[in-house]
Scaffold this active site. Sequence first.
Site, PDB file in Angstrom:
ATOM      1  CD  GLU A 561      60.543   6.456  73.824  1.00 18.40           C
ATOM      2  OE1 GLU A 561      60.091   5.347  74.483  1.00 18.40           O
ATOM      3  OE2 GLU A 561      60.303   7.909  73.967  1.00 18.40           O
ATOM      4  CD  GLU A 570      58.494  -0.730  66.735  1.00 20.44           C
ATOM      5  OE1 GLU A 570      59.358   0.810  67.203  1.00 20.44           O
ATOM      6  OE2 GLU A 570      57.588  -0.881  67.243  1.00 20.44           O
TER       7      GLU A 570
END
Length: 812
Positions: A561, A570
């Site tokens: 995730e 990210e």
Amino acid sequence: MSSLQQPVGAEADPESPVDDYMPTFFIGHHESKRPLPVTDKVLRQAQDVGYDMLTSPITSPHFHTRVLTLISSYLSAVALVEDSDDSIKNIPPAPIIPPLDPVDTPLTPGDTVGQIIAHSSPWIDLCSVDPLIANISRQVLNIEIAYASFCGVGNIIIPGPRSYTSGSTSNDGLIQYARAIQEALTIAPYLQMAIHIPMYGNEEAKDLTGDLKPFAKNYESTNKEKDIDLFETWDAWNLIRTVCKYNSRLSVALALPRRLPIESLQARWFAEPLRLLSFTPSTFLKNSGGHPVLGKSHQALITRYMRLKQPPWLLLRDVGPIPGLDDPMALNPTADGFPSPSVVIDASRSVSPTPAEAAEIKLKDTHKSKHKLYKDAAAHLIYLRYLQRNQPARTSIEKFGSGYQDYLQSPLQPLTDNLESVTYEVFEKDPVKYDWYERAIAQALSDWAQHGKPTSSSSGAVVIAVCGSGRGPLVTRALQASETTGVAVEIWAVEKNPNAYVLLQRHNEEDWGRVVNVVKSDMRAWKGPLRSAVSHIGQAITTSGTEPVSQYGKVDIIVSELLGSFADNELSPECLDGVQHVLAPQFGISIPSSYTAHLTPIMAPQLHADISRRSLTDPTATETPYVVMLHAIDYLANSVPEHPRIQQAWEFVHPLPASTLAIAEARRSGGVSGGGGGSMSGGDGANEHNTRSARLRFVCKDRGVVNGLAGYFETVLYDGGEAGKVELSTRPDNMAAKSKDMISWFPIFFPLKNPLYFPDDSELEVSIWRQTDDRKVWYEWLVEAYVMVGPDKRMRLGWSEMGTSRKVGCLM
């Protein structure tokens, strides 16, 4: 990985008492000809009826008369000079208004001013083309602003421009008005100013005895009707606040009309800093009982606007005097939100009564009892209190987002920072994301068993690695998916955060029955399952990743995730590239298997103002892509064929072809001839395959201002073929269909340093790049505005400054 963080002072727990929140309506009362002054007694009576605040003019009729006398005397003196036979006309200078006398103002410093909204004089004309009238008007405004500030008044309403014809070839004075407001803001550095502006069109003509406008040289009364430009008043407001540099003390007092405009204009005003919504009797309808009510569209608008992070106040203008002031012994109504059904029943018609009907209603009113008259005087207030008590319940997203709306957060840097437990905890509360991950894992396991694929374990169990395990929610879901499907699994939990590693071990002991293999390692440095130390399924090990080993196995399913608000912001691509070497080459699966980034231009004036204030102390403020729960914004683009409102920028797919990773490794080791930099200098090009770029065209029917780009993402966790895809989406137009009520990710906002204005029927071209120098990843973005000038020809109207987040990029 979720990008959601807890703002300072915000309540993030969706099960907290804030769930019971009911919006409070702060309602004020305005009389154009209010008896002065507003005393403690008047305030108490207003509060007893149900009002929260009253307006008060700053100056009195005596001051108004004094100004008119001054102008008349000056004009007489000018006329004498102009009529004289002197060859040199010595025109006297414009008069200066003397300081206020006590008789000129009803205000005085004291306790009452805290419950008063000051109202500047409506009879001035800051837009006048006559220099004398413009000068006098500016003096009046400045005198009133200075004195209200001295008295301690916190808020003031300033009537908007007398003309909104921004497209006129004549000097309509909007710039003069804007400059006068800018000057007023400097005079009173703590006063909140709200410009009273109609949602569209012009405000109703009022009997302004002593209006300065007719004193203007060459004044001609114009009552000619013209076509209404719906966005004209917004255009005027935009000019005013732009000249005032988005001052945080400048806001809008929006006058609501009887007939609401198109949804796009309602959305435009929703994005503005609304201090007040004002209502006149003409805003209301009459129901079958003759009581004032609002139509369904007005009720929906109020509900929407009152969901703003800072809900606007409501102001009833000229709905009658405060009941009971003339007769203290009378029985006065109290607006408690519990009126009789006949008072609030919906209107049976949506148009004004005919003149004959209005006359009949007026005749009947004269025969009503005194008590009924009092009740009528508070009827509008009673109805608004009823609306307050009957506001619809908030959605789950609204409950969770309380305190987050338009709160700017810098994106997480999970590779360089070890997250705190509370950060993990916030996004673990998502009611949807982990359910969908469990569905994806269960579907993958079922397909694996159904097709009889070989596994990477000696026991026949499917090997799952949860890479970036955090506090372990995906580990729990993987175990549940195994139990649901009956497919045996061998789970490895890989986490670099040493603090989370401690918690994972505790979960393994207390919750997971010691069946999980917990590894402390950066996933990119992990060599895979340690086969020499696993005797059989269910016999878990714990290792720091530093012990000497003899054999490492492969993984069948990698679960992660790592996605941010823009999917790849990210460094999910870089992380999954780095761990792909442990994935079984033939049948290995990545969950998620792919993700796409999406963009749309938006108007977000309040975010722009916030970022501008930050830039005074933070030089990177205008170059940072922020994670933010976008709320008070307006989507500028229209959906047309081939050019939807929100468009895909690029895509990442996992796992990558082995050849792509081989080239990247060769570049990293200097084995590729001609390497040395890739698209950006300073690197060897090893991460070149993860660069991206896009150029997107958006069609905008209505004029507006671009303050930045809103970014979203969609991901396919697992594609089950005929069984369908398990998907997540943060796109507002697709989210309900793919992952309704998901709250883990807020959108990303790429700000423009300076707002970009564009006219009606424009096109916006958005260019965006994902860049890397092998040490960090950043974005660059630019917006251009075009207008069509021929069948196949466009003219570029302007472009933004290139935005770049290189200084605050994600470190690899």
